[in-house]
Design a protein around this motif. Structure first.
Motif, short mmCIF file in Angstrom:
data_model
loop_
_atom_site.label_atom_id
_atom_site.label_comp_id
_atom_site.label_asym_id
_atom_site.label_seq_id
_atom_site.Cartn_x
_atom_site.Cartn_y
_atom_site.Cartn_z
N THR A 2 0.84 -1.19 0.00
CA THR A 2 0.00 0.00 0.00
C THR A 2 0.88 1.24 0.00
N LEU A 3 0.39 2.24 -0.63
CA LEU A 3 1.10 3.50 -0.71
C LEU A 3 0.56 4.42 0.37
N ALA A 4 1.44 4.87 1.22
CA ALA A 4 1.03 5.80 2.27
C ALA A 4 1.05 7.22 1.71
N VAL A 5 -0.12 7.79 1.59
CA VAL A 5 -0.23 9.16 1.07
C VAL A 5 -0.22 10.11 2.25
N VAL A 6 0.79 10.97 2.26
CA VAL A 6 0.96 11.91 3.36
C VAL A 6 1.07 13.31 2.78
N ALA A 7 0.30 14.22 3.32
CA ALA A 7 0.40 15.61 2.87
C ALA A 7 1.65 16.24 3.48
N GLU A 8 2.43 16.87 2.64
CA GLU A 8 3.64 17.52 3.12
C GLU A 8 3.43 19.02 3.16
N GLN A 9 4.09 19.65 4.10
CA GLN A 9 4.00 21.10 4.20
C GLN A 9 4.85 21.73 3.10
N ALA A 10 4.45 22.93 2.72
CA ALA A 10 5.24 23.68 1.73
C ALA A 10 6.61 23.98 2.35
N PRO A 11 7.67 23.95 1.54
CA PRO A 11 9.02 24.17 2.07
C PRO A 11 9.33 25.65 2.24
N LEU A 12 8.44 26.36 2.90
CA LEU A 12 8.59 27.80 3.07
C LEU A 12 8.87 28.12 4.52
N LYS A 13 9.83 29.01 4.72
CA LYS A 13 10.20 29.42 6.08
C LYS A 13 10.27 30.94 6.13
N THR A 14 9.68 31.50 7.18
CA THR A 14 9.71 32.95 7.37
C THR A 14 10.82 33.29 8.34
N ASN A 15 11.70 34.23 7.93
CA ASN A 15 12.80 34.61 8.82
C ASN A 15 12.35 35.71 9.77
N ALA A 16 13.26 36.19 10.59
CA ALA A 16 12.94 37.19 11.61
C ALA A 16 12.43 38.50 11.01
N ASP A 17 12.83 38.80 9.78
CA ASP A 17 12.39 40.02 9.12
C ASP A 17 11.07 39.86 8.38
N GLY A 18 10.47 38.67 8.45
CA GLY A 18 9.20 38.43 7.78
C GLY A 18 9.34 38.05 6.31
N VAL A 19 10.56 37.75 5.88
CA VAL A 19 10.81 37.36 4.50
C VAL A 19 10.65 35.86 4.37
N VAL A 20 9.86 35.41 3.40
CA VAL A 20 9.62 33.99 3.20
C VAL A 20 10.68 33.46 2.23
N ARG A 21 11.39 32.42 2.68
CA ARG A 21 12.43 31.79 1.87
C ARG A 21 12.01 30.37 1.52
N VAL A 22 12.58 29.85 0.43
CA VAL A 22 12.22 28.52 -0.05
C VAL A 22 13.25 27.52 0.44
N GLY A 23 12.77 26.47 1.11
CA GLY A 23 13.65 25.42 1.62
C GLY A 23 14.68 25.97 2.57
N ASN A 24 15.87 25.40 2.52
CA ASN A 24 16.98 25.86 3.37
C ASN A 24 17.91 26.76 2.57
N THR A 25 17.32 27.64 1.76
CA THR A 25 18.12 28.51 0.91
C THR A 25 17.84 29.96 1.26
N ARG A 26 18.56 30.85 0.58
CA ARG A 26 18.32 32.29 0.72
C ARG A 26 17.40 32.80 -0.39
N VAL A 27 16.94 31.92 -1.25
CA VAL A 27 16.05 32.30 -2.35
C VAL A 27 14.67 32.59 -1.78
N THR A 28 14.15 33.75 -2.13
CA THR A 28 12.86 34.16 -1.56
C THR A 28 11.68 33.64 -2.37
N LEU A 29 10.56 33.58 -1.70
CA LEU A 29 9.30 33.23 -2.36
C LEU A 29 9.03 34.24 -3.48
N ASP A 30 9.35 35.50 -3.24
CA ASP A 30 9.17 36.55 -4.24
C ASP A 30 9.87 36.18 -5.54
N THR A 31 11.10 35.74 -5.42
CA THR A 31 11.92 35.41 -6.59
C THR A 31 11.32 34.25 -7.37
#
Length: 111
Positions: A2-31
């Protein structure tokens, strides 16, 4: 099997300045969203920003498509913040004066 279907969270993290970055990178959601809206594929985005993982880019695009209004509101707020910061910097540091000084310095070196 059987295939376990699990919903994953979006790889987005908000830093202290309120900027949303993608994964463990410095690339912003904006970009990522800006180039996606220009018609860039997920693979091309990863090519341009090699610190990103392809799965994270696809997940970020999916998040955007599922939450378009909220993301657009966030992007507008970020644009307004950027304009305010630009105005403050231009008021503190005259960009025309700086350009003139750099051109004069360049002319001195060439002479």
């Amino acid at each position: 099997m059987t295939l376990a279907v699990v919903a994953e969270q979006a790889p987005l993290k908000t830093n202290a300045d309120g900027v949303v970055r993608v994964g463990n990178t410095r690339v912003t959601l904006d970009t990522v969203i800006a180039v996606f809206k220009q018609g860039t594929t997920a693979e091309e985005i990863v090519y341009r920003y090699p610190s990103l993982r392809l799965a994270d880019v696809y997940a970020t695009i999916a998040f955007y498509l599922n939450h378009q209004q909220e993301v657009e509101t966030y992007l507008q707020q970020r644009q307004q913040q950027a304009q305010e910061i630009r105005k403050m910097n231009e008021a503190r540091f005259d960009p025309q004066g700086l350009r003139d000084r750099l051109l004069a310095r360049k002319a001195e070196k060439s002479a």
